[in-house]
Each structure stands twice: as structure tokens, then as C-alpha cells.
Design an enzyme around this catalytic site. Structure first.
Site, PDB file in Angstrom:
ATOM      1  CD  GLU A  13      -3.018  -0.987   0.273  1.00 12.11           C
ATOM      2  OE1 GLU A  13      -3.295   0.156  -0.141  1.00 12.11           O
ATOM      3  OE2 GLU A  13      -3.600  -2.016  -0.133  1.00 12.11           O
ATOM      4  CB  SER A  58     -43.197 -39.202  37.636  1.00 10.96           C
ATOM      5  OG  SER A  58     -43.814 -40.257  36.924  1.00 10.96           O
TER       6      SER A  58
END
Length: 546
Positions: A110, A513
């Protein structure tokens, strides 16, 4: 008498050269004066614009307080990363943790003169200006004018509009930044901010998202690929043939610049050019798929405690009690149980049916398969007989376009013994009579779900399949440590992709239950022996309206 001839010379002729020089000098003075006036006017205009465009520049000091959105990460009880929450997938890292070669790859790609300029590069700017007319004629974007410092200024402070005003403001901010920050601080801001594609922001997240490894484990080939990506993430996709070639070309350019700048040797560059590049898949697979209901419950709780911004941008480290192996087994057990129970209630019919089989491959490719069916496949019944049926398949959605789908994978068979469970489903859970033939259940054109029959390790894949269907019933599972109360596994349904409703935490269930401990405890407290039998008859139960 002969008179001598005399040559007549006019005064005008004797002064001609002087007059011409005088006229040229006067013209030059006029042109110089006009040029000087125009230059002064342009300079004044440029100065006024410069002052106007740069008087309201944001403060460079705000960069020292930079707090970017950082993803939050969810870990299981064994430390394994199981999910990431983010709007921008980013892991902020200080510059001293970023490998030096990786930093230099970006500098070469860059801004070659990054360590020599003071924020802007006159050489690069002049070169870009000279090439601008030709680019404009070709309709191309004028680029290559920004240094790394200018890119930081653009990303953080100036904005991304395409104009001379923005460029002037960018250069002014860049010069200020060079005075306020060191080169390392500037490159740290740059590498933690830029976008790398695949949802990754910043070089640390890009390393994980693209290659599934921390930055310190990257090869030179992978480093230079990452340096290439910010120029245009969509142009350098490794899962696309053209994108892969563009990525290799850009990589070769960056490696050449690094050799030219003395950062690496030619042999290192050659080895990196020859290196293969391949994206990895992160947070995918059975373990992560199994954790979806658990992770969603964690997300809800964190969201309620800290809010959206903190969850998706705060960089939280979320430690959970999840046992990944137990979670995986729990999901497998629940899915298997639901499938077996569903088969006991018979076969509900095909996904759809084709009237004609003349173009079955095209029609089958357009069928939407149920979500999250694992290794099950969508097939069409080509022929149906007494003892077996012939099946047809199309290539899976992820099959490479440039590869031919093998003929052996496009055909299969379904035997009567493999569909013995597929009795007709009747009302109230009943089923029909035992099957006598395949064609009594399946007919040509039916689109069904099948699963390949397993074979011994090392053997050729089987062409025989079992009939399958997605369960109609659903369920949930929770596994807890009774000593600590930690939730070790939670499965909220057959498939999170099919339904996000969590039956382990959101469903209303029958007590079953669960009431017994209360009844029995009350009986024991009142002196009932454990072996005593009590008969509860209808007349003993009294219902009252509330």
C-alpha cells in the site's frame, strides 16, 4: 555624364530588428503580468479553499481514544470457542503482537515510502496525477494517491466521498497525525480497522476467518494474501477460480515489492508464490451445530444483563458451563429418539411428486430440501417394483461447477426390507398393515428423503439407501450436574434451523411423575409405611371451580 547609383536606406529599415525585439519584450511583460495576476488569484483562491476545507477538521486526539466495535466470544466449559457475536467481527490487537513480516507486507502493498514520508507522498501523488487523464478517458477510478496515514485519516476522520476537498482534508489530517503518533501507532490503527471480506474487520479477525489460525501461525503466502485483500475483498475470493488467480497475481506483485524493499529474499518470495491458498471453515461442524440452543439461551441472558451494544460490540468473553461432548451426544440421542418414535407411527408420504420424469434432474434440483437433515439426501423414485425401487439424485448444492457429478452417485436403490417401517400413518397414531411391496408405498415421481446405508471402513460407498422422514413430534433435553447445578447440555428441539423455539426452557409440559415426591413425602410425614398401598377411586376426587 554618368551619375553614381546611390542605395536609399530608410530609417524604418534600419530600426526593424530593434522594433521586433521591443514588441516581443512588451508582449512578454504583458503575458508575465497577466500570468502573475492569474497566479496570485489562483493562489488566493487555493488558500481560501484550503482554509475553508480544513478549518473544521476533527481532532487528531480522538484517535487516541479509539474504541472500535469488538466481537464477543462464547467459550464452553472446557475452553473451546463455540460462537462469536458481532456486528463487525474484530479482535483488536496491539501492534507488537502483529508479526513484523505481516506489517511489512502491507507497507509494500500500500505505501512503499511509509517509513520515509511525513503523512503524504508527493512522488506517488505526482505519478497518480500524471496518469489521471488516461484513466479518466478509460472510465477508470483514479487511485494510488493515498498513503497508509491518509487511509487512516479517511477511515476514521474524513469520510469516503470521492472529491478534491476530501483529498485535501485527508492530507491535512495525515500531516497532523504524523506529528501526534509514531509510525507503529498509525499502522496499528490501520491494521485493526480495515475490512478483509467474509465479515472480518482487522487483521487478527481476518487471520481467523480466512485461515482459522492466529497471526503468529500464518505463512508468508497467507500474509501476502491478507495484504492483497483490502484493495477489493470481493475480487480475491479463494472459492472462485478467477478470484483465486487475481489473488495469486496480486500476491506475486506484493512479494516482488517486498524483495525490492529488502524485507525478504527472492527464495522466500518464490516459495510463497508456490504456496497454496485455501479458506478454512470456522465454527462449523457437529459440535457447533449441537450448541445452537445453548448459545441462544446464553445470548438472551447477556443481552438482558448488558444490552445490545455491549453484547455485539463490547468484546465480552463469555464463559459457559457447556460440556461440548455431552452436548453433542445429547443432540444425537434426542434426534435419534425422535426419528425412531416417528417411524413407529408410519410414513406420511413424499415431499412432493413429479407428474413426468422426462426432465427429472432439473425439477429435482429445484426442490427445497428440509433444513438440517445431515447426511440425508433428496431423491426421486425413477421406478417402483415389488421388491425395490430405483432412485435418482442430482449433485449437492456445494458440488463444484467445474466437476462432473459421478454416475455412481446419481443412482441408487431402495429395498423392501429398508422401508419395512413405512406403513401407512393413520389417525390417532395408528398405522396400517405390514408392507407387501415397495410400490404400495412409493410410486415413480415421488420425491423422498433417504440415507445411504453404512459400509465397512475402506469399502466403496453403498448404492443402497434407507427411507427417512423428518419427525413430526419434537422434544427437549437438559443435563445438569446435581452437585453444582451447572447446565452441561441443553437441546431445545430436533433442529435449531427448523425451529428456534426452545422446548427445554419455553415449552409448557405435563407434570408427569414430578408430583410424586410431594405426595410421597406428605404420606411419610403422616406415618404411612412405604409398603402400604392406597387405592384412589374416582369418588374421592372433588373438583372445584376456581
Amino acid at each position: 555624364m554618368i551619375r553614381p547609383m546611390t542605395e536609399t536606406i530608410s530609417a524604418t529599415d534600419t530600426n526593424n530588428p530593434t522594433n521586433r525585439r521591443s514588441k516581443i519584450w512588451k508582449a512578454f511583460k504583458w503575458l508575465f503580468g497577466i500570468g502573475l495576476v492569474l497566479g496570485l488569484i489562483l493562489a488566493i483562491v487555493a488558500f481560501v479553499l484550503l482554509v475553508k476545507w480544513t478549518r473544521d477538521l476533527p481532532s487528531v486526539e480522538s484517535l487516541s481514544e479509539y474504541e472500535p466495535p469488538v466481537m464477543s466470544r462464547v467459550h464452553a466449559g472446557d475452553g473451546k470457542l463455540i460462537y462469536e457475536f458481532s456486528k463487525q467481527a474484530r479482535v483488536f490487537v496491539p501492534v507488537n503482537t502483529i508479526p513484523r513480516e505481516l506489517q511489512l507486507a502491507f507497507v509494500s502493498a500500500e505505501d512503499q515510502r511509509f517509513y520515509r514520508h511525513n503523512g503524504w507522498d508527493p512522488i506517488g501523488l505526482t505519478r497518480a496525477a500524471l496518469s489521471a487523464p488516461m484513466k479518466k478517458i478509460k472510465g477508470r477510478r483514479i487511485g494510488g494517491t493515498s498513503t497508509l496515514t491518509q487511509q487512516v485519516a479517511k477511515n476514521f476522520l474524513v469520510g469516503d466521498d470521492y472529491s478534491i476537498k476530501r483529498k485535501v482534508r485527508e492530507i491535512a489530517i495525515a500531516r497532523r497525525m504524523e506529528k501526534a503518533f509514531s509510525k507503529d501507532e498509525i499502522i496499528e490503527l490501520y491494521l485493526n480497522e480495515i475490512y478483509f471480506g467474509r465479515g472480518a474487520y482487522g487483521v487478527a479477525a481476518a487471520s481467523l476467518k480466512h485461515f482459522g489460525k492466529p497471526m503468529q501461525d500464518l505463512t508468508l503466502a497467507e500474509m501476502t494474501y491478507l495484504a492483497a485483500v483490502p484493495k477489493g475483498p470481493s475480487n480475491y475470493r479463494l472459492d472462485d477460480e478467477r478470484g483465486y488467480q487475481r489473488a495469486k497475481n496480486r500476491q506475486a506483485y506484493i512479494l516482488g515489492r517486498m524483495v525490492e524493499d529488502g524485507y525478504i529474499t527472492q527464495s522466500e518470495a518464490d516459495a510463497a508464490k508456490a504456496g497454496e491458498l485455501d479458506w478454512t471453515k470456522r465454527l462449523e461442524g457437529d459440535e457447533y451445530l449441537a450448541s445452537e440452543y445453548f448459545v441462544e439461551e446464553a445470548r438472551k441472558k447477556i443481552y438482558k444483563m448488558y444490552g445490545e451494544d455491549e453484547l455485539y460490540e463490547g468484546g465480552l468473553s463469555i464463559r459457559t458451563t457447556l460440556d461440548t461432548s455431552m452436548q453433542l451426544e445429547g443432540r444425537r440421542a434426542l434426534r435419534r429418539g425422535l426419528e425412531l418414535m416417528d417411524r413407529r407411527h408410519g410414513y406420511r408420504g413424499p415431499l412432493t411428486s413429479f407428474e413426468r420424469l422426462s426432465d427429472w434432474k432439473k425439477e429435482l434440483a429445484g426442490v427445497n430440501a428440509p433444513l438440517d437433515i445431515g447426511d440425508w439426501r433428496v431423491a426421486v423414485v425413477l421406478e417402483s417394483g415389488e421388491q425395490s425401487a430405483k432412485l435418482g439424485f442430482t449433485a449437492p448444492a456445494d458440488w463444484p461447477e467445474d466437476e462432473t457429478f459421478p454416475e455412481t452417485s446419481s443412482k441408487g436403490t431402495l429395498a423392501l426390507s429398508d422401508i419395512a417401517w413405512a406403513k401407512k400413518a393413520l389417525p390417532k397414531g395408528a398405522v396400517g398393515r405390514d408392507l407387501k411391496s415397495v410400490k404400495s408405498v412409493l410410486k415413480a415421481g415421488d420425491v423422498i428423503l433417504v440415507q445411504r446405508k453404512p459400509v465397512k471402513p475402506g469399502a466403496e460407498p453403498s448404492t443402497q439407501y434407507n427411507l427417512r422422514q423428518v419427525p413430526k413430534a419434537n422434544g427437549g433435553l437438559v443435563a445438569m450436574d446435581p452437585h453444582t447445578g451447572r447446565v452441561l447440555a441443553m437441546v431445545g428441539g430436533y433442529s435449531f434451523e427448523q425451529s428456534q423455539f426452545n422446548r427445554a426452557t419455553q415449552a409448557k409440559r405435563q407434570p408427569g411423575s414430578a408430583f410424586k415426591p410431594f405426595v410421597y413425602a406428605a404420606a411419610l410425614e403422616n406415618g404411612f409405611p412405604t409398603a402400604q398401598i392406597e387405592f384412589v377411586e374416582p369418588q374421592m376426587i372433588k373438583l372445584e371451580e376456581v
